[in-house]
Design a protein around this motif. Structure first.
Motif, PDB file in Angstrom:
ATOM      1  N   THR A  28       0.938  -1.207   0.043  1.00 58.67           N
ATOM      2  CA  THR A  28       0.083   0.250  -0.094  1.00 58.67           C
ATOM      3  C   THR A  28       0.704   1.042   0.014  1.00 58.67           C
ATOM      4  N   PHE A  29       2.326   1.090  -0.143  1.00 62.26           N
ATOM      5  CA  PHE A  29       2.743   2.229  -0.647  1.00 62.26           C
ATOM      6  C   PHE A  29       2.629   3.679  -1.255  1.00 62.26           C
ATOM      7  N   SER A  30       1.526   3.148  -1.997  1.00 58.47           N
ATOM      8  CA  SER A  30       1.226   4.343  -3.087  1.00 58.47           C
ATOM      9  C   SER A  30       0.816   4.832  -2.541  1.00 58.47           C
ATOM     10  N   ARG A  31      -0.420   4.457  -1.495  1.00 56.44           N
ATOM     11  CA  ARG A  31      -1.442   4.871  -1.136  1.00 56.44           C
ATOM     12  C   ARG A  31      -1.338   6.130   0.077  1.00 56.44           C
ATOM     13  N   TYR A  32      -0.066   6.297   0.575  1.00 56.55           N
ATOM     14  CA  TYR A  32       0.393   7.335   1.599  1.00 56.55           C
ATOM     15  C   TYR A  32       1.610   8.746   1.431  1.00 56.55           C
ATOM     16  N   SER A  33       1.097   9.676   1.746  1.00 50.45           N
ATOM     17  CA  SER A  33       2.503  10.458   1.615  1.00 50.45           C
ATOM     18  C   SER A  33       3.740  10.154   3.359  1.00 50.45           C
ATOM     19  N   GLY A  50       9.064  16.263   2.459  1.00 51.40           N
ATOM     20  CA  GLY A  50       7.568  15.237   2.334  1.00 51.40           C
ATOM     21  C   GLY A  50       7.442  15.750   0.866  1.00 51.40           C
ATOM     22  N   ILE A  51       6.124  14.519   1.372  1.00 48.53           N
ATOM     23  CA  ILE A  51       5.739  14.685  -0.526  1.00 48.53           C
ATOM     24  C   ILE A  51       4.731  14.064  -0.633  1.00 48.53           C
ATOM     25  N   ASN A  52       3.675  14.271  -1.295  1.00 44.90           N
ATOM     26  CA  ASN A  52       2.202  13.910  -1.702  1.00 44.90           C
ATOM     27  C   ASN A  52       2.513  12.388  -1.797  1.00 44.90           C
ATOM     28  N   TRP A  53       1.362  11.287  -1.813  1.00 45.09           N
ATOM     29  CA  TRP A  53       0.960  10.665  -2.257  1.00 45.09           C
ATOM     30  C   TRP A  53       1.379   9.906  -3.848  1.00 45.09           C
ATOM     31  N   ASP A  54       0.695  11.017  -4.193  1.00 43.38           N
ATOM     32  CA  ASP A  54       0.542  10.761  -6.061  1.00 43.38           C
ATOM     33  C   ASP A  54       1.522  11.845  -6.196  1.00 43.38           C
ATOM     34  N   SER A  55       2.552  12.458  -5.380  1.00 45.82           N
ATOM     35  CA  SER A  55       3.526  13.540  -6.214  1.00 45.82           C
ATOM     36  C   SER A  55       3.375  14.833  -6.604  1.00 45.82           C
ATOM     37  N   MET A 103      -3.797   8.715   1.479  1.00 48.02           N
ATOM     38  CA  MET A 103      -4.370   9.559   0.057  1.00 48.02           C
ATOM     39  C   MET A 103      -4.296  11.163   0.691  1.00 48.02           C
ATOM     40  N   GLY A 104      -4.504  11.472   2.159  1.00 50.16           N
ATOM     41  CA  GLY A 104      -3.746  12.402   2.639  1.00 50.16           C
ATOM     42  C   GLY A 104      -3.076  13.188   2.663  1.00 50.16           C
ATOM     43  N   VAL A 105      -2.675  14.315   2.157  1.00 50.55           N
ATOM     44  CA  VAL A 105      -2.422  15.843   2.001  1.00 50.55           C
ATOM     45  C   VAL A 105      -0.983  16.247   2.929  1.00 50.55           C
ATOM     46  N   ILE A 106       0.119  15.877   2.541  1.00 49.14           N
ATOM     47  CA  ILE A 106       1.435  16.047   3.447  1.00 49.14           C
ATOM     48  C   ILE A 106       1.238  17.149   3.684  1.00 49.14           C
ATOM     49  N   THR A 107       2.202  16.883   5.158  1.00 49.20           N
ATOM     50  CA  THR A 107       2.087  17.642   5.635  1.00 49.20           C
ATOM     51  C   THR A 107       3.771  17.379   6.587  1.00 49.20           C
ATOM     52  N   ALA A 108       3.555  18.730   8.042  1.00 52.03           N
ATOM     53  CA  ALA A 108       5.419  18.639   8.394  1.00 52.03           C
ATOM     54  C   ALA A 108       4.895  18.028   9.558  1.00 52.03           C
TER      55      ALA A 108
END
Length: 126
Positions: A28-33, A50-55, A103-108
């Protein structure tokens, strides 16, 4: 949860470049930021990049902007941290981490991350 393993840490000189890798064995790596954190001796663990799940989005700590690049290849279950113009203050154990929810937006924010690797040591000599 996502299983993560970092590699690529080394002893380098100031001004050198180094690339860290973070590989997941989970499906499930591709689904996680994802993010990179670091912890120097006697200091708190701090967010690096950090990088979003969809780059589609990347974020960086101010201290590494313009020097570090983050990328991922979901087909290879791999994320990288390209570090250029390294400084002695970059010395730390570097950890990769996955956010708790898919599938969450990347945060710090550290508490938004639920899976961590074991860390890889980066030492920059002056």
């Amino acid at each position: 949860q996502v299983q993560l393993v970092e590699s690529g840490g080394a002893l380098v000189q100031a001004g050198d470049s180094l690339t860290l890798s973070c590989v997941s064995s989970g499906g499930t790596f591709s689904r996680y930021s994802l993010g990179w954190f670091r912890q120097a001796p006697g200091k708190e663990r701090e967010f690096v990049a950090g990088i979003n799940w969809d780059s589609r989005r990347t974020i960086f700590h101010d201290s590494v902007k313009g020097r570090f690049t983050i990328s991922r290849d979901n087909a290879k279950n791999t994320m990288w941290l390209q570090m250029n113009s390294l400084k002695p203050e970059d010395t730390a154990v570097y950890y990769c981490a996955a956010q708790q929810y898919p599938m969450g937006v990347i945060t710090a924010t550290r508490h938004s991350f639920g899976s961590w690797g074991q860390g890889t040591q980066v030492t920059v000599s002056s």
